[in-house]
Design a protein around this motif. Sequence first.
Motif, PDB file in Angstrom:
ATOM      1  N   CYS A 270     148.303 -62.369 -52.841  1.00 41.54           N
ATOM      2  CA  CYS A 270     147.917 -62.361 -54.239  1.00 41.54           C
ATOM      3  C   CYS A 270     148.954 -63.153 -55.022  1.00 41.54           C
ATOM      4  O   CYS A 270     150.158 -62.865 -54.930  1.00 41.54           O
ATOM      5  CB  CYS A 270     147.834 -60.921 -54.755  1.00 41.54           C
ATOM      6  SG  CYS A 270     147.269 -60.790 -56.470  1.00 41.54           S
ATOM      7  N   LEU A 271     148.512 -64.168 -55.764  1.00 43.00           N
ATOM      8  CA  LEU A 271     149.382 -64.964 -56.614  1.00 43.00           C
ATOM      9  C   LEU A 271     149.074 -64.610 -58.067  1.00 43.00           C
ATOM     10  O   LEU A 271     148.008 -64.956 -58.588  1.00 43.00           O
ATOM     11  CB  LEU A 271     149.162 -66.459 -56.371  1.00 43.00           C
ATOM     12  CG  LEU A 271     149.920 -67.428 -57.281  1.00 43.00           C
ATOM     13  CD1 LEU A 271     151.444 -67.233 -57.146  1.00 43.00           C
ATOM     14  CD2 LEU A 271     149.546 -68.877 -56.964  1.00 43.00           C
ATOM     15  N   GLY A 272     149.995 -63.889 -58.705  1.00 41.50           N
ATOM     16  CA  GLY A 272     149.768 -63.446 -60.064  1.00 41.50           C
ATOM     17  C   GLY A 272     148.520 -62.597 -60.168  1.00 41.50           C
ATOM     18  O   GLY A 272     148.187 -61.816 -59.280  1.00 41.50           O
ATOM     19  N   GLN A 273     147.788 -62.773 -61.264  1.00 43.48           N
ATOM     20  CA  GLN A 273     146.557 -62.021 -61.495  1.00 43.48           C
ATOM     21  C   GLN A 273     145.304 -62.841 -61.188  1.00 43.48           C
ATOM     22  O   GLN A 273     144.183 -62.328 -61.282  1.00 43.48           O
ATOM     23  CB  GLN A 273     146.496 -61.557 -62.952  1.00 43.48           C
ATOM     24  CG  GLN A 273     147.639 -60.664 -63.371  1.00 43.48           C
ATOM     25  CD  GLN A 273     147.664 -59.357 -62.601  1.00 43.48           C
ATOM     26  OE1 GLN A 273     146.631 -58.717 -62.434  1.00 43.48           O
ATOM     27  NE2 GLN A 273     148.833 -58.966 -62.129  1.00 43.48           N
ATOM     28  N   ASP A 274     145.490 -64.106 -60.832  1.00 40.38           N
ATOM     29  CA  ASP A 274     144.351 -65.022 -60.811  1.00 40.38           C
ATOM     30  C   ASP A 274     143.839 -65.409 -59.433  1.00 40.38           C
ATOM     31  O   ASP A 274     142.688 -65.831 -59.313  1.00 40.38           O
ATOM     32  CB  ASP A 274     144.708 -66.308 -61.572  1.00 40.38           C
ATOM     33  CG  ASP A 274     145.038 -66.048 -63.036  1.00 40.38           C
ATOM     34  OD1 ASP A 274     144.390 -65.166 -63.626  1.00 40.38           O
ATOM     35  OD2 ASP A 274     145.948 -66.703 -63.571  1.00 40.38           O
ATOM     36  N   PHE A 275     144.660 -65.303 -58.400  1.00 41.63           N
ATOM     37  CA  PHE A 275     144.258 -65.824 -57.096  1.00 41.63           C
ATOM     38  C   PHE A 275     144.521 -64.812 -55.983  1.00 41.63           C
ATOM     39  O   PHE A 275     145.597 -64.212 -55.921  1.00 41.63           O
ATOM     40  CB  PHE A 275     145.005 -67.128 -56.772  1.00 41.63           C
ATOM     41  CG  PHE A 275     144.797 -68.204 -57.805  1.00 41.63           C
ATOM     42  CD1 PHE A 275     143.610 -68.913 -57.856  1.00 41.63           C
ATOM     43  CD2 PHE A 275     145.781 -68.484 -58.740  1.00 41.63           C
ATOM     44  CE1 PHE A 275     143.405 -69.896 -58.813  1.00 41.63           C
ATOM     45  CE2 PHE A 275     145.583 -69.467 -59.702  1.00 41.63           C
ATOM     46  CZ  PHE A 275     144.405 -70.179 -59.738  1.00 41.63           C
ATOM     47  N   LYS A 276     143.537 -64.655 -55.112  1.00 39.08           N
ATOM     48  CA  LYS A 276     143.681 -63.843 -53.910  1.00 39.08           C
ATOM     49  C   LYS A 276     143.223 -64.670 -52.717  1.00 39.08           C
ATOM     50  O   LYS A 276     142.248 -65.411 -52.814  1.00 39.08           O
ATOM     51  CB  LYS A 276     142.860 -62.561 -54.010  1.00 39.08           C
ATOM     52  CG  LYS A 276     143.336 -61.603 -55.102  1.00 39.08           C
ATOM     53  CD  LYS A 276     142.561 -60.294 -55.074  1.00 39.08           C
ATOM     54  CE  LYS A 276     143.067 -59.343 -56.150  1.00 39.08           C
ATOM     55  NZ  LYS A 276     142.368 -58.032 -56.097  1.00 39.08           N
ATOM     56  N   ILE A 277     143.930 -64.535 -51.604  1.00 35.28           N
ATOM     57  CA  ILE A 277     143.583 -65.276 -50.393  1.00 35.28           C
ATOM     58  C   ILE A 277     143.654 -64.329 -49.196  1.00 35.28           C
ATOM     59  O   ILE A 277     144.551 -63.494 -49.112  1.00 35.28           O
ATOM     60  CB  ILE A 277     144.526 -66.474 -50.159  1.00 35.28           C
ATOM     61  CG1 ILE A 277     144.644 -67.344 -51.416  1.00 35.28           C
ATOM     62  CG2 ILE A 277     144.039 -67.332 -48.995  1.00 35.28           C
ATOM     63  CD1 ILE A 277     145.573 -68.527 -51.261  1.00 35.28           C
ATOM     64  N   TYR A 278     142.691 -64.484 -48.296  1.00 37.48           N
ATOM     65  CA  TYR A 278     142.667 -63.723 -47.051  1.00 37.48           C
ATOM     66  C   TYR A 278     142.644 -64.697 -45.878  1.00 37.48           C
ATOM     67  O   TYR A 278     142.090 -65.795 -45.980  1.00 37.48           O
ATOM     68  CB  TYR A 278     141.414 -62.855 -46.953  1.00 37.48           C
ATOM     69  CG  TYR A 278     141.315 -61.743 -47.971  1.00 37.48           C
ATOM     70  CD1 TYR A 278     141.615 -60.425 -47.623  1.00 37.48           C
ATOM     71  CD2 TYR A 278     140.893 -61.993 -49.269  1.00 37.48           C
ATOM     72  CE1 TYR A 278     141.504 -59.401 -48.546  1.00 37.48           C
ATOM     73  CE2 TYR A 278     140.781 -60.973 -50.203  1.00 37.48           C
ATOM     74  CZ  TYR A 278     141.088 -59.679 -49.834  1.00 37.48           C
ATOM     75  OH  TYR A 278     140.981 -58.658 -50.753  1.00 37.48           O
TER      76      TYR A 278
END
Length: 377
Positions: A270-278
């Motif tokens: 999770c990068l900040g509140q804007d990006f999620k990666i799996y």
Amino acid sequence: MTHDQQVMTSNELLTSDPPPNSLPMTASSSSSIRFDVRQAGINLNHWYVVAQANEVKDRPVGVVLWEQAIALYRDSQGQVRALEDSCPHRFVKLSRGKVVGDAIECAYHGWQINSAGGCAAVPYLAENQKLPACKIRTYPVKEQDGFIWLFPGDPELADQIAPMGVPEWDHLNYIGSFTVIDAKAHFSYLIENLMDMYHGHLHQDWQAWTGAVLQGLEESGDRVDAHYQAQNYYRIDKIWSVSQLFFPQLRRLHPDPLDVSYVYPHWKSCLGQDFKIYCLFCPVSKTHTRAYLVHFTSLEAFPNLHKLAIGFRRFIKNSLFNSARGLLKGLVIQDIAMIEDEQRAYLRNPDCRPHELNPTLVSVQRLIREQTESGNK
């Protein structure tokens, strides 16, 4: 449990005493001096992703998970089934055949194998003959969050262990993109790459952040969590700010937490509140790893958007699907080149260990060791 930052080589991981504040060594881990993470097997008693859901349509699909060949197909009700990819007659691949009702019909002689792994029909069976009592292996399988999850271990444990899941896949406030990673390397190289944010040096023209600094490290159960502070190029806080994804001149650096987690056997960040990666793993063999890299851009910052009709919001989500795929593919191409270099170097000289300065990778290797040992009990 939190670790202080420290300098440790991979050799030290295999031979030294545990670092301060580390997890206590178990009796089985006393053998770690002989443990080679590049030869580690997977713990089969977990859910792995073997395909995207829409890849399994009206024909069987062959996949390989840790040297186990598996045939996926949909039965007459549309439910995904998983069988050993080997016809019990002549052992050819069932995935070369076709779906007939609830069974796979082998392409060679037309034997039909049902979802329980038994022979359901033989086209040339004589009246005085019985169906063969042969049986092939079946696997617990789930269709969830856009992917096919398969449990290759003890079937009795499948209901006790939940897939990690990707809840943002269907969530209307997240725009998804994905690409496939296919690397000729052991899975440990890929997870180390994903957990080590210092390798952002490689992605200067592709990544969304820069200047990562490790702030904290935790180990608990079957996961490792690394907490970095980074400079984020994007802030999705105005309706026009999504355009930053496409126009570099609009981007401005700002500090944001960058959290990455190895939730065995998968990864999420999770990068900040804007990006999620799996990253959803499907280890193929000791020198081949396949995985799905899935990126989400959050629209949570726009409360007025959430008041719009569900159909319109779904239209926005579907229209923007895979808008970040080019970015992901650029990152993956660079990463694959590096981890395949590492694999080749290891195969040339398995006794030559790299000098590692990021303690996160020590924790990652420890978790791989613990899961390998747990899976072999």
